[in-house]
Design an enzyme around this catalytic site. Structure first.
Site, PDB file in Angstrom:
ATOM      1  CB  SER A  16      -0.967  -0.061   1.200  1.00 25.99           C
ATOM      2  OG  SER A  16      -0.693   0.866   2.183  1.00 25.99           O
ATOM      3  CB  SER A 138       9.157   9.924   9.252  1.00 19.70           C
ATOM      4  OG  SER A 138       8.141  10.898   9.391  1.00 19.70           O
ATOM      5  CE1 TYR A 151       6.094   6.315  11.667  1.00 16.70           C
ATOM      6  CE2 TYR A 151       5.925   8.693  11.887  1.00 16.70           C
ATOM      7  CZ  TYR A 151       6.067   7.575  11.091  1.00 16.70           C
ATOM      8  OH  TYR A 151       6.179   7.718   9.724  1.00 16.70           O
ATOM      9  CE  LYS A 155       9.126   5.800  10.223  1.00 14.57           C
ATOM     10  NZ  LYS A 155       9.430   4.906   9.090  1.00 14.57           N
ATOM     11  CB  THR A 186      -0.175   6.532   2.436  1.00 10.99           C
ATOM     12  OG1 THR A 186       0.174   6.836   3.800  1.00 10.99           O
ATOM     13  CG2 THR A 186       0.866   7.111   1.498  1.00 10.99           C
TER      14      THR A 186
HETATM   15  N1  LIG Z   1       2.341   8.748   4.682  1.00 11.43           N
HETATM   16  C1  LIG Z   1       3.093   9.637   5.317  1.00 11.43           C
HETATM   17  O1  LIG Z   1       2.659  10.795   5.548  1.00 11.43           O
HETATM   18  C2  LIG Z   1       4.477   9.268   5.759  1.00 11.43           C
HETATM   19  C3  LIG Z   1       5.291  10.304   6.249  1.00 11.43           C
HETATM   20  C4  LIG Z   1       6.572   9.984   6.663  1.00 11.43           C
HETATM   21  C5  LIG Z   1       7.036   8.694   6.590  1.00 11.43           C
HETATM   22  N2  LIG Z   1       6.228   7.705   6.112  1.00 11.43           N
HETATM   23  C6  LIG Z   1       6.775   6.346   6.070  1.00 11.43           C
HETATM   24  O2  LIG Z   1       6.554   5.790   4.793  1.00 11.43           O
HETATM   25  C7  LIG Z   1       6.557   4.372   4.900  1.00 11.43           C
HETATM   26  C8  LIG Z   1       5.372   3.818   4.124  1.00 11.43           C
HETATM   27  O3  LIG Z   1       4.164   4.224   4.757  1.00 11.43           O
HETATM   28  P1  LIG Z   1       2.844   4.642   3.951  1.00 11.43           P
HETATM   29  O4  LIG Z   1       2.620   6.065   4.197  1.00 11.43           O
HETATM   30  O5  LIG Z   1       2.913   4.154   2.573  1.00 11.43           O
HETATM   31  O6  LIG Z   1       1.732   3.873   4.828  1.00 11.43           O
HETATM   32  P2  LIG Z   1       0.794   2.620   4.522  1.00 11.43           P
HETATM   33  O7  LIG Z   1       0.128   2.313   5.811  1.00 11.43           O
HETATM   34  O8  LIG Z   1      -0.059   2.921   3.334  1.00 11.43           O
HETATM   35  O9  LIG Z   1       1.815   1.460   4.127  1.00 11.43           O
HETATM   36  C9  LIG Z   1       2.627   0.823   5.095  1.00 11.43           C
HETATM   37  C10 LIG Z   1       3.173  -0.471   4.532  1.00 11.43           C
HETATM   38  O10 LIG Z   1       3.948  -1.114   5.569  1.00 11.43           O
HETATM   39  C11 LIG Z   1       3.458  -2.438   5.741  1.00 11.43           C
HETATM   40  N3  LIG Z   1       3.604  -2.886   7.121  1.00 11.43           N
HETATM   41  C12 LIG Z   1       3.156  -2.278   8.247  1.00 11.43           C
HETATM   42  N4  LIG Z   1       3.400  -3.035   9.318  1.00 11.43           N
HETATM   43  C13 LIG Z   1       4.002  -4.168   8.862  1.00 11.43           C
HETATM   44  C14 LIG Z   1       4.478  -5.353   9.482  1.00 11.43           C
HETATM   45  N5  LIG Z   1       4.357  -5.570  10.804  1.00 11.43           N
HETATM   46  N6  LIG Z   1       5.046  -6.305   8.708  1.00 11.43           N
HETATM   47  C15 LIG Z   1       5.153  -6.130   7.365  1.00 11.43           C
HETATM   48  N7  LIG Z   1       4.716  -5.039   6.731  1.00 11.43           N
HETATM   49  C16 LIG Z   1       4.146  -4.077   7.462  1.00 11.43           C
HETATM   50  C17 LIG Z   1       1.984  -2.356   5.354  1.00 11.43           C
HETATM   51  O11 LIG Z   1       1.446  -3.637   5.066  1.00 11.43           O
HETATM   52  C18 LIG Z   1       2.051  -1.451   4.141  1.00 11.43           C
HETATM   53  O12 LIG Z   1       2.452  -2.195   3.004  1.00 11.43           O
HETATM   54  C19 LIG Z   1       6.513   4.058   6.395  1.00 11.43           C
HETATM   55  O13 LIG Z   1       7.804   3.698   6.838  1.00 11.43           O
HETATM   56  C20 LIG Z   1       6.095   5.377   7.018  1.00 11.43           C
HETATM   57  O14 LIG Z   1       6.539   5.509   8.342  1.00 11.43           O
HETATM   58  C21 LIG Z   1       4.966   7.966   5.689  1.00 11.43           C
END
Ligand SMILES: NC(=O)c1ccc[n+]([C@@H]2O[C@H](COP(=O)([O-])OP(=O)(O)OC[C@H]3O[C@@H](n4cnc5c(N)ncnc54)[C@H](O)[C@@H]3O)[C@@H](O)[C@H]2O)c1
Length: 260
Positions: A16, A138, A151, A155, A186
């Site tokens: 995702s 992040s 979190y 990070k 997301t």
């Molecule tokens: N969306 C934001 O605003 C944002 C901002 C900063 C950092 N991030 C980072 O980006 C990365 C991706 O997040 P995203 O925004 O796409 O969120 P999301 O929730 O859409 O996707 C997260 C993904 O991580 C996987 N995941 C979560 N826990 C898991 C586990 N225990 N085992 C295996 N897989 C696992 C989920 O299945 C998914 O595929 C993350 O590391 C998140 O911290 C996101």
């Protein structure tokens, strides 16, 4: 030689958000992917619809040692060129209302799994004399804010790990890229943990107003090709926050304390 076309890329969190967008764009550029997340069915569906041939390696990264054992056997005959540690889980709960176990879960997925997978793959990259380790951290790993103490802690830790790992691998032609996104639209808020460890289960206006996952993925791929060490991805205040924090820390602390 292309940094993506024909390369084998192990991508976590591929089911995702940013990970799915990365999978789509990397496959379109000719990469062979190993897709990791928990949901095998979803990963198979993604692998089947992407151009090219891709493998799925489902695993729960909240159990890093188990994940490493499984990956070791699976990747035995596979030459991985790039590891992208993208899987992650966020938090939306005040520290005083959060069970200690939630802190452990956040550290397992956001920090220990990155350490475990990176330590598994790095010796292979060193032997190959080439490779890349990418970790999606992040802006929360640069600037702390309310309801993200676990979190943010994880990070901050993973950025420190990547800084050290980059220095140790610098003379071995293994590059380490740390990605610090601000808000990206997301499922992250929906899946974020609250105080008792359950999921928030709803969107968050900050993330909903962020850049698209596709834009974030495109910037990550550009940074891989350019051998960048670290990038901040996003728009507005969430992108500017790390620079503001560095030069005007008092102002940022006051702003963060006022936000909900
Ligand atoms: N969306 C934001 O605003 C944002 C901002 C900063 C950092 N991030 C980072 O980006 C990365 C991706 O997040 P995203 O925004 O796409 O969120 P999301 O929730 O859409 O996707 C997260 C993904 O991580 C996987 N995941 C979560 N826990 C898991 C586990 N225990 N085992 C295996 N897989 C696992 C989920 O299945 C998914 O595929 C993350 O590391 C998140 O911290 C996101």
């Amino acid at each position: 030689m292309s940094k993506i076309n024909g390369k084998t890329i192990w991508l976590t969190g591929a089911s995702s958000g940013i990970g799915l967008a990365l999978a789509e764009q990397l496959a379109a550029e000719g990469a062979n992917l190993v897709l990791t997340a928990r949901n095998e069915e979803k990963l198979r569906e993604i692998a089947n619809r992407l151009p090219g041939t891709h493998l799925v390696l489902p695993m729960d990264l909240s159990r890093p040692e188990k994940a490493v054992n499984r990956a070791e056997a699976f990747l035995d005959d596979i030459k991985v060129d790039i590891l992208i540690n993208n899987a992650g889980i966020s938090q939306r709960s005040l520290a005083l209302e959060t069970d200690f176990e939630v802190y452990r879960d956040l550290m397992e997925v956001n920090y220990f799994s990155v350490v475990a997978l990176s330590k598994l793959i790095a010796p292979r990259l060193v032997n190959q004399g080439d490779g890349h380790i990418v970790t999606v951290a992040s802006v929360a790993g640069k600037v702390g804010s309310k309801r993200r103490s676990g979190y943010s802690g994880a990070k901050f830790a993973v950025i420190g790990f990547m800084d050290c790992f980059r220095a140790e691998l610098a003379d071995k032609n293994v590059r380490c890229l740390t990605v610090c996104p601000g808000f990206v639209h997301t499922q992250i808020a929906h899946n974020a943990l609250v105080g008792d460890g359950s999921a928030l289960g709803q969107a968050d206006p900050d993330n909903a107003g962020g850049i698209s996952a596709a834009q974030c993925a495109a910037e990550i791929i550009t940074a891989i090709k350019a051998d960048k060490d670290e990038i901040i991805v996003g728009k507005g205040l969430s992108k500017a926050a790390p620079v503001l924090q560095r030069f005007l820390p008092g102002l940022v602390r006051r702003m963060v304390a006022k936000r909900n």
